[in-house]
Write a protein that holds these residues in place. Structure first.
Motif, PDB file in Angstrom:
ATOM      1  N   LYS A 165       1.186   4.375  -3.201  1.00 43.55           N
ATOM      2  CA  LYS A 165       1.229   5.515  -2.753  1.00 43.55           C
ATOM      3  C   LYS A 165       2.247   6.420  -3.119  1.00 43.55           C
ATOM      4  CE  LYS A 165      -1.640   5.184   1.420  1.00 43.55           C
ATOM      5  NZ  LYS A 165      -1.663   5.322   2.702  1.00 43.55           N
ATOM      6  N   GLN A 166       3.678   5.769  -3.032  1.00 42.29           N
ATOM      7  CA  GLN A 166       4.882   6.350  -3.661  1.00 42.29           C
ATOM      8  C   GLN A 166       4.764   6.513  -4.834  1.00 42.29           C
ATOM      9  OE1 GLN A 166       7.158   7.703  -1.910  1.00 42.29           O
ATOM     10  NE2 GLN A 166       8.314   8.170  -3.615  1.00 42.29           N
ATOM     11  N   THR A 167       4.298   5.496  -5.737  1.00 47.73           N
ATOM     12  CA  THR A 167       4.363   5.305  -7.255  1.00 47.73           C
ATOM     13  C   THR A 167       3.480   6.403  -7.744  1.00 47.73           C
ATOM     14  OG1 THR A 167       4.785   2.920  -7.222  1.00 47.73           O
ATOM     15  CG2 THR A 167       3.715   3.770  -9.393  1.00 47.73           C
ATOM     16  N   GLU A 168       2.347   6.562  -7.013  1.00 43.80           N
ATOM     17  CA  GLU A 168       1.304   7.667  -7.453  1.00 43.80           C
ATOM     18  C   GLU A 168       1.949   9.082  -7.097  1.00 43.80           C
ATOM     19  OE1 GLU A 168      -1.536   7.271  -9.109  1.00 43.80           O
ATOM     20  OE2 GLU A 168      -0.830   5.329  -9.307  1.00 43.80           O
ATOM     21  N   ALA A 169       2.435   9.227  -6.368  1.00 43.02           N
ATOM     22  CA  ALA A 169       3.229  10.330  -5.921  1.00 43.02           C
ATOM     23  C   ALA A 169       4.360  10.694  -7.113  1.00 43.02           C
ATOM     24  CB  ALA A 169       3.745  10.543  -4.519  1.00 43.02           C
ATOM     25  N   ARG A 180       0.779  -1.129   0.062  1.00 49.13           N
ATOM     26  CA  ARG A 180      -0.093   0.001   0.006  1.00 49.13           C
ATOM     27  C   ARG A 180       0.674   1.259   0.088  1.00 49.13           C
ATOM     28  NH1 ARG A 180      -4.097  -2.429   4.237  1.00 49.13           N
ATOM     29  NH2 ARG A 180      -5.524  -3.524   2.856  1.00 49.13           N
ATOM     30  N   GLU A 181       1.856   1.171   0.711  1.00 46.71           N
ATOM     31  CA  GLU A 181       2.945   2.303   0.977  1.00 46.71           C
ATOM     32  C   GLU A 181       3.528   2.497  -0.690  1.00 46.71           C
ATOM     33  OE1 GLU A 181       5.368   1.856   4.188  1.00 46.71           O
ATOM     34  OE2 GLU A 181       3.931   1.652   5.512  1.00 46.71           O
ATOM     35  N   CYS A 239       2.510  11.691 -10.232  1.00 48.73           N
ATOM     36  CA  CYS A 239       2.094  13.109 -10.095  1.00 48.73           C
ATOM     37  C   CYS A 239       3.235  14.245 -10.363  1.00 48.73           C
ATOM     38  CB  CYS A 239       1.374  13.446  -8.826  1.00 48.73           C
ATOM     39  SG  CYS A 239      -0.222  12.439  -8.559  1.00 48.73           S
TER      40      CYS A 239
END
Length: 64
Positions: A48-52, A44-45, A55
């Motif tokens: 989130k890092q991949t999505e950040a 899950r972390e 972006c």
């Protein structure tokens, strides 16, 4: 990867590649260890890092 790419864009793409690889690796691990709560939290972390990173890449390359 293009050789004339600005260093910041190149750095962002490397970070995105690393984060995505880590998330995919954890996903494969979870396929064989579905009850591993620590791996699930790490996955899950990583997502989130991949999505950040995605972006950040989009913001860096946008024409705005």
């Amino acid at each position: 990867m293009a050789y004339n790419m600005p260093s910041r864009a190149s750095q962002l793409l490397r970070q995105l590649s690393a984060a995505d690889f880590y998330a995919q690796d954890l996903k494969l691990f979870l396929d064989t260890h579905p009850d591993d709560e620590k791996a699930l939290e790490l996955y899950r972390e990583a997502v989130k890092q991949t999505e950040a990173c995605r972006c950040a890449c989009l913001l860096y390359t946008s024409d705005a």
